[in-house]
Design a protein around this motif. Structure first.
Motif, PDB file in Angstrom:
ATOM      1  N   LYS A   1      11.656  27.484  87.583  1.00  0.00           N
ATOM      2  CA  LYS A   1      12.767  26.577  87.286  1.00  0.00           C
ATOM      3  C   LYS A   1      13.763  27.225  86.331  1.00  0.00           C
ATOM      4  O   LYS A   1      13.486  28.254  85.735  1.00  0.00           O
ATOM      5  CB  LYS A   1      12.229  25.256  86.721  1.00  0.00           C
ATOM      6  N   ARG A   2      14.910  26.577  86.192  1.00  0.00           N
ATOM      7  CA  ARG A   2      16.003  27.118  85.404  1.00  0.00           C
ATOM      8  C   ARG A   2      15.973  26.585  83.975  1.00  0.00           C
ATOM      9  O   ARG A   2      15.716  25.408  83.733  1.00  0.00           O
ATOM     10  CB  ARG A   2      17.347  26.745  86.036  1.00  0.00           C
ATOM     11  N   THR A   3      16.265  27.466  83.029  1.00  0.00           N
ATOM     12  CA  THR A   3      16.287  27.098  81.616  1.00  0.00           C
ATOM     13  C   THR A   3      17.561  27.640  80.982  1.00  0.00           C
ATOM     14  O   THR A   3      17.949  28.783  81.225  1.00  0.00           O
ATOM     15  CB  THR A   3      15.058  27.665  80.879  1.00  0.00           C
ATOM     16  N   ALA A   4      18.190  26.820  80.146  1.00  0.00           N
ATOM     17  CA  ALA A   4      19.372  27.233  79.394  1.00  0.00           C
ATOM     18  C   ALA A   4      18.975  27.507  77.951  1.00  0.00           C
ATOM     19  O   ALA A   4      18.236  26.726  77.343  1.00  0.00           O
ATOM     20  CB  ALA A   4      20.444  26.157  79.441  1.00  0.00           C
ATOM     21  N   ILE A   5      19.444  28.620  77.408  1.00  0.00           N
ATOM     22  CA  ILE A   5      19.246  28.951  75.996  1.00  0.00           C
ATOM     23  C   ILE A   5      20.538  28.593  75.265  1.00  0.00           C
ATOM     24  O   ILE A   5      21.594  29.144  75.572  1.00  0.00           O
ATOM     25  CB  ILE A   5      18.901  30.435  75.816  1.00  0.00           C
ATOM     26  N   LEU A   6      20.451  27.661  74.328  1.00  0.00           N
ATOM     27  CA  LEU A   6      21.627  27.143  73.638  1.00  0.00           C
ATOM     28  C   LEU A   6      21.690  27.687  72.218  1.00  0.00           C
ATOM     29  O   LEU A   6      20.744  27.548  71.449  1.00  0.00           O
ATOM     30  CB  LEU A   6      21.596  25.615  73.595  1.00  0.00           C
ATOM     31  N   MET A   7      22.820  28.304  71.885  1.00  0.00           N
ATOM     32  CA  MET A   7      23.040  28.855  70.546  1.00  0.00           C
ATOM     33  C   MET A   7      24.249  28.165  69.917  1.00  0.00           C
ATOM     34  O   MET A   7      25.375  28.611  70.050  1.00  0.00           O
ATOM     35  CB  MET A   7      23.272  30.367  70.623  1.00  0.00           C
ATOM     36  N   PRO A   8      24.051  27.022  69.227  1.00  0.00           N
ATOM     37  CA  PRO A   8      25.175  26.391  68.525  1.00  0.00           C
ATOM     38  C   PRO A   8      25.611  27.245  67.336  1.00  0.00           C
ATOM     39  O   PRO A   8      24.779  27.865  66.666  1.00  0.00           O
ATOM     40  CB  PRO A   8      24.583  25.053  68.048  1.00  0.00           C
ATOM     41  N   THR A   9      26.902  27.275  67.078  1.00  0.00           N
ATOM     42  CA  THR A   9      27.408  28.049  65.946  1.00  0.00           C
ATOM     43  C   THR A   9      28.580  27.307  65.320  1.00  0.00           C
ATOM     44  O   THR A   9      29.360  26.648  66.018  1.00  0.00           O
ATOM     45  CB  THR A   9      27.832  29.463  66.386  1.00  0.00           C
ATOM     46  N   TYR A  10      28.686  27.421  63.998  1.00  0.00           N
ATOM     47  CA  TYR A  10      29.745  26.742  63.254  1.00  0.00           C
ATOM     48  C   TYR A  10      30.257  27.683  62.176  1.00  0.00           C
ATOM     49  O   TYR A  10      29.630  27.858  61.130  1.00  0.00           O
ATOM     50  CB  TYR A  10      29.198  25.449  62.639  1.00  0.00           C
ATOM     51  N   ASN A  11      31.352  28.360  62.458  1.00  0.00           N
ATOM     52  CA  ASN A  11      31.982  29.301  61.520  1.00  0.00           C
ATOM     53  C   ASN A  11      31.022  30.402  61.060  1.00  0.00           C
ATOM     54  O   ASN A  11      31.141  30.913  59.944  1.00  0.00           O
ATOM     55  CB  ASN A  11      32.525  28.546  60.297  1.00  0.00           C
ATOM     56  N   GLU A  12      30.059  30.757  61.898  1.00  0.00           N
ATOM     57  CA  GLU A  12      29.125  31.844  61.591  1.00  0.00           C
ATOM     58  C   GLU A  12      29.759  33.183  61.949  1.00  0.00           C
ATOM     59  O   GLU A  12      30.635  33.247  62.827  1.00  0.00           O
ATOM     60  CB  GLU A  12      27.832  31.677  62.387  1.00  0.00           C
ATOM     61  N   PRO A  13      29.332  34.284  61.298  1.00  0.00           N
ATOM     62  CA  PRO A  13      29.839  35.610  61.695  1.00  0.00           C
ATOM     63  C   PRO A  13      29.492  35.901  63.155  1.00  0.00           C
ATOM     64  O   PRO A  13      28.305  35.960  63.509  1.00  0.00           O
ATOM     65  CB  PRO A  13      29.098  36.561  60.745  1.00  0.00           C
ATOM     66  N   PRO A  14      30.479  36.052  64.029  1.00  0.00           N
ATOM     67  CA  PRO A  14      30.184  36.224  65.455  1.00  0.00           C
ATOM     68  C   PRO A  14      29.296  37.427  65.755  1.00  0.00           C
ATOM     69  O   PRO A  14      28.475  37.376  66.677  1.00  0.00           O
ATOM     70  CB  PRO A  14      31.570  36.392  66.086  1.00  0.00           C
ATOM     71  N   GLU A  15      29.456  38.505  65.005  1.00  0.00           N
ATOM     72  CA  GLU A  15      28.654  39.698  65.272  1.00  0.00           C
ATOM     73  C   GLU A  15      27.174  39.427  65.057  1.00  0.00           C
ATOM     74  O   GLU A  15      26.320  39.930  65.798  1.00  0.00           O
ATOM     75  CB  GLU A  15      29.113  40.844  64.374  1.00  0.00           C
ATOM     76  N   THR A  16      26.830  38.637  64.030  1.00  0.00           N
ATOM     77  CA  THR A  16      25.431  38.318  63.770  1.00  0.00           C
ATOM     78  C   THR A  16      24.854  37.489  64.905  1.00  0.00           C
ATOM     79  O   THR A  16      23.730  37.734  65.371  1.00  0.00           O
ATOM     80  CB  THR A  16      25.303  37.552  62.442  1.00  0.00           C
ATOM     81  N   VAL A  17      25.612  36.491  65.355  1.00  0.00           N
ATOM     82  CA  VAL A  17      25.160  35.638  66.450  1.00  0.00           C
ATOM     83  C   VAL A  17      24.899  36.466  67.703  1.00  0.00           C
ATOM     84  O   VAL A  17      23.856  36.347  68.357  1.00  0.00           O
ATOM     85  CB  VAL A  17      26.198  34.535  66.734  1.00  0.00           C
ATOM     86  N   VAL A  18      25.856  37.322  68.042  1.00  0.00           N
ATOM     87  CA  VAL A  18      25.737  38.106  69.277  1.00  0.00           C
ATOM     88  C   VAL A  18      24.652  39.167  69.153  1.00  0.00           C
ATOM     89  O   VAL A  18      23.959  39.479  70.133  1.00  0.00           O
ATOM     90  CB  VAL A  18      27.103  38.727  69.639  1.00  0.00           C
ATOM     91  N   THR A  19      24.457  39.737  67.958  1.00  0.00           N
ATOM     92  CA  THR A  19      23.379  40.703  67.762  1.00  0.00           C
ATOM     93  C   THR A  19      22.030  40.076  68.090  1.00  0.00           C
ATOM     94  O   THR A  19      21.193  40.673  68.790  1.00  0.00           O
ATOM     95  CB  THR A  19      23.380  41.223  66.309  1.00  0.00           C
ATOM     96  N   ASN A  20      21.800  38.862  67.591  1.00  0.00           N
ATOM     97  CA  ASN A  20      20.542  38.175  67.879  1.00  0.00           C
ATOM     98  C   ASN A  20      20.415  37.866  69.367  1.00  0.00           C
ATOM     99  O   ASN A  20      19.335  38.012  69.951  1.00  0.00           O
ATOM    100  CB  ASN A  20      20.451  36.888  67.066  1.00  0.00           C
ATOM    101  N   LEU A  21      21.528  37.448  69.993  1.00  0.00           N
ATOM    102  CA  LEU A  21      21.481  37.143  71.426  1.00  0.00           C
ATOM    103  C   LEU A  21      21.200  38.387  72.255  1.00  0.00           C
ATOM    104  O   LEU A  21      20.457  38.331  73.250  1.00  0.00           O
ATOM    105  CB  LEU A  21      22.805  36.513  71.872  1.00  0.00           C
TER     106      LEU A  21
END
Length: 721
Positions: A139-159
């Motif tokens: 089955k299909r699963t979505a991975i949701l990463m909410p962000t609020y004024n976080e450093p984009p590079e940190t978010v994308v590095t983890n992803l």
């Protein structure tokens, strides 16, 4: 270009279809009525298919044992203060001690269950295995990463690390990733888009990573997730919720997803996140405590929660249907801080899903779930202020119809985590007042009644000492049990520097944590007073980056705690030396608040303990593969320097065109006029250059202009300076 009123609308809450998003797949998510029982669609309420056997006996042991131990403790404290008759202060201190004693007894008895579970390598269930071949997903699963004024590079590095780890499982095609932005800073917003466009060019991210920014931040994170469910939830059986600092191993994600597929009655499975990445002394203490004591506590609650577990808001997998069906949160009547949207939404979402007949489980026995800790006590306090307000809101939801009693207990525990601080403070103050009373009050040794025996006002020092020792044992026993359990784990011992260094680390954490505890007590007490005075917490970005805090700033924030500690010290010393010595741990922490906060916020102090091999955790000395991937991906896709949005749009045609395609549709007649957009467009038109416009635009006007397609022409045509 003349201004068109049709462009002055308030944007819709989500982007229109664009390169950033897949086709919509709506799912109905009705708002729940807390005054009516939920529709369970034939699902049972009491005994769910995944409920562990003998769960009732475990709960009887936990609550029955806690009550018995509390009664015993109260009887002992009664002998200390009321053995020769009751007084108003004596009754008050008995009442306070009853609540506080039950609180620590519940933690102690629950930790006994966790100790047994740890030694038996439990904490799983649901057919989940720690090792062996990965189950095949269907089955299909979505991975949701909410962000609020976080450093984009940190978010994308983890992803990137998560995506690569999933790629290694061979089942990455079962997952799509959504970056759900509620960012209000226009420069961060454009940098998010720029970083996303670069990410999706990677082979492992093509056609599987999407970006959506809401233009109206309704209901904060809960509203962000809810909006996604209503627009895209129909296309996915499950959603894995993350925080901006979350990292999860691909194999763990697959095993959790497989458990959801195997048990259609489960609504949510919560993993146990391990705190990593700390550099300051405070952060390293937090991650050490979480890694050594956390599993014992989590195994304990999972041991008696069973299918009535809780949700911590991230690093958990949720059945999308169950969430949409039961977790639509209503607004509470009245104004903030007690009214309005629900801040601590995760507890309530879990309670509502369980009310609807869905099982909620925690599986602390699986490794591979990680998060970060704020770097200082000050940053923890800022986050805790919001959590405190949200948890106190639960008092208005506690008696909602149809909730399971264990779900109500989760709310009470969440509220108690903050209410206990002012109760401890009152208990200490009552102890001082009783001592003052006995010091200055001249008793009447013989009453008017005819008796040969005088009434001696007396606080039994031996009983007081015994109660103190017993209370400290119950309070510290979970740490001792966690230490013993870790000592039986030879693999962990080899990764934390051996048993001797582990014991010294526990001692360091306990001592420094003990001195910080009274400061935290006053911080939480002031937060509760602030909420009772009607002050809303707002919505602030969480600081996740180590930063030097000046002594001046620390002094400005914490001088009041030092002053309070000095006053308490003088009061205790004036009463008696024994009272002063009894309160010494509390007094030292308060008097030394300023140097303690500054010292624990120091990265140098944190690195010194690491070099001395103290406060080590296995993930620090032998990082797992997914954390190695985070380190490898820490080289940013683009420059990590902050960018200015207008300049980026002016210099990057690809970014500008993608940005325009993601903007909302124009205003329709009759819709509200967007005043910040109206004034922002006038300022942009009349400015001779982009720099001149930036000098005049407010942050809100700049964000509104960037959400208007017509503004892109001005941004492109005008010179930068």
């Amino acid at each position: 270009m003349a201004l068109s009123l049709d462009t002055m609308s308030g944007p819709s809450s989500v982007n229109s279809a664009s390169d950033f998003l897949p086709p919509e797949s709506p799912l109905v998510m009705p708002t729940q009525n807390l005054r009516q029982k939920a529709e369970r669609h034939g699902r049972p309420f009491w005994s769910l298919p995944t409920t562990p056997s003998w769960l009732w006996l475990r709960r009887l042991f936990v609550f029955g044992g806690s009550l018995l131990l509390t009664f015993y403790s109260v009887e002992k404290i009664n002998r200390v203060f009321n053995s020769f008759g009751y007084s108003t202060l004596g009754i008050l201190i008995l009442f306070l001690f009853s609540i506080l004693s039950f609180w620590i007894c519940l933690s102690f008895i629950s930790s006994l269950g966790g100790f047994v579970s740890l030694l038996k390598h439990g904490g799983l269930g649901l057919g989940i295995k720690r090792e062996g071949p990965l189950p095949k997903l269907t089955k299909r699963t979505a991975i949701l990463m909410p962000t609020y004024n976080e450093p984009p590079e940190t978010v994308v590095t983890n992803l990137r690390a998560i995506l690569k780890s999933l790629q290694e499982t061979g089942q990455a095609s079962s997952f799509d990733v959504f970056i759900l932005s509620d960012t209000t800073n226009p420069d961060v917003w454009v940098q998010e888009e720029r970083t996303f466009l670069s990410l999706r060019k990677q082979p492992y991210a093509q056609n599987r990573v999407f970006y959506r920014r809401r233009f109206k931040n309704t209901d904060r994170k809960a509203g962000n997730i809810g909006d996604w469910v209503q627009h895209f939830g129909g296309g996915y059986d499950h959603m894995l919720t993350l925080d901006a600092d979350s990292v999860m191993d691909g194999a763990l994600i697959v095993r959790l997803t497989a458990a959801m597929e195997a048990h259609p009655g489960i609504g949510l499975i919560q993993s146990l996140p391990t705190i990593v990445g700390g550099h300051t002394l405070f952060a390293r203490m937090q991650q050490f405590a979480g890694r050594i004591y956390g599993p014992l506590i989590a195994h304990g609650v999972a041991w008696w929660h069973g299918s009535e577990g809780n949700y911590w808001g991230h690093n958990a997998i949720i059945r999308t249907k169950a969430f949409a069906e039961q977790a639509g949160l209503p607004h509470l009547p009245g104004r903030p801080p007690f009214g309005g949207h629900i801040l601590s939404h995760d507890f309530i979402e879990a309670a509502l899903m369980r009310r609807g007949g869905w099982a909620i489980h925690m599986v602390p026995g699986l490794a591979g779930s990680y998060e970060e800790s704020p770097p200082s006590l000050t940053d923890i306090a800022i986050r805790d202020r919001r959590w405190c307000q949200g948890n106190l809101q639960h008092g208005r939801i506690l008696f909602s119809k149809g909730l399971h009693w264990v779900s109500r207990s989760h709310m009470l525990v969440g509220m108690g985590a903050y209410v206990m601080s002012p109760l401890w403070l009152l208990f200490l103050l009552c102890g001082i007042l009783i001592s003052l009373q006995s010091h200055f009050y001249h008793p009447e040794y013989f009453s008017t009644e005819r008796t040969l025996y005088p009434h001696w006002p007396h606080v039994d020092p031996i009983q007081a000492r015994n109660v103190f020792i017993g209370t400290m044992f119950i309070l510290l026993a979970p740490k001792l049990l966690a230490l013993i359990a870790t000592c039986f784990d030879s693999e962990t011992i080899s990764k934390v520097g051996g048993r001797f260094r582990l014991c010294i680390s526990v001692l360091i954490e306990t001592l420094i944590g003990g001195f910080i505890a009274p400061i935290a007590m006053l911080i939480q007490t002031s937060a509760i007073l602030s909420i009772l005075l009607g002050r809303d917490s707002g919505w602030k970005t969480q600081n996740r980056v180590d930063g030097r805090v000046s002594i001046k700033e620390v002094t400005h924030r914490y001088w009041i705690y030092t002053a309070f500690g000095v006053i308490l010290s003088i009061a205790a010393w004036s009463v008696s030396t024994s009272l002063f010595l009894w309160m010494l741990p509390v007094l030292v922490g308060l008097v030394l608040a300023i140097p303690l906060v500054a010292f624990t916020a120091s990265r140098v102090a944190g690195e010194k303990t690491r070099q001395a091999k103290f406060l080590l955790i296995p993930e620090e000395t032998h990082p797992p593969e997914v954390l190695k991937l985070v380190d490898e991906e820490s080289k940013p896709l683009l420059s990590n320097e902050a960018i200015e949005a207008f300049e980026a749009m002016h210099n990057d045609p690809e970014l500008k065109e993608a940005h325009k395609r993601a903007l909302p549709p124009p205003r329709k007649p009759g819709e509200p006029i967007n005043i910040p957009l109206l004034t922002g467009m006038i300022k942009l038109q009349e400015s001779p250059s982009l720099q001149a416009a930036l000098d005049n635009l407010t942050t809100q006007e700049k964000a509104a202009v960037l959400a208007c397609p017509d503004a892109m022409t001005y941004i492109t045509e005008k010179p930068l300076s």
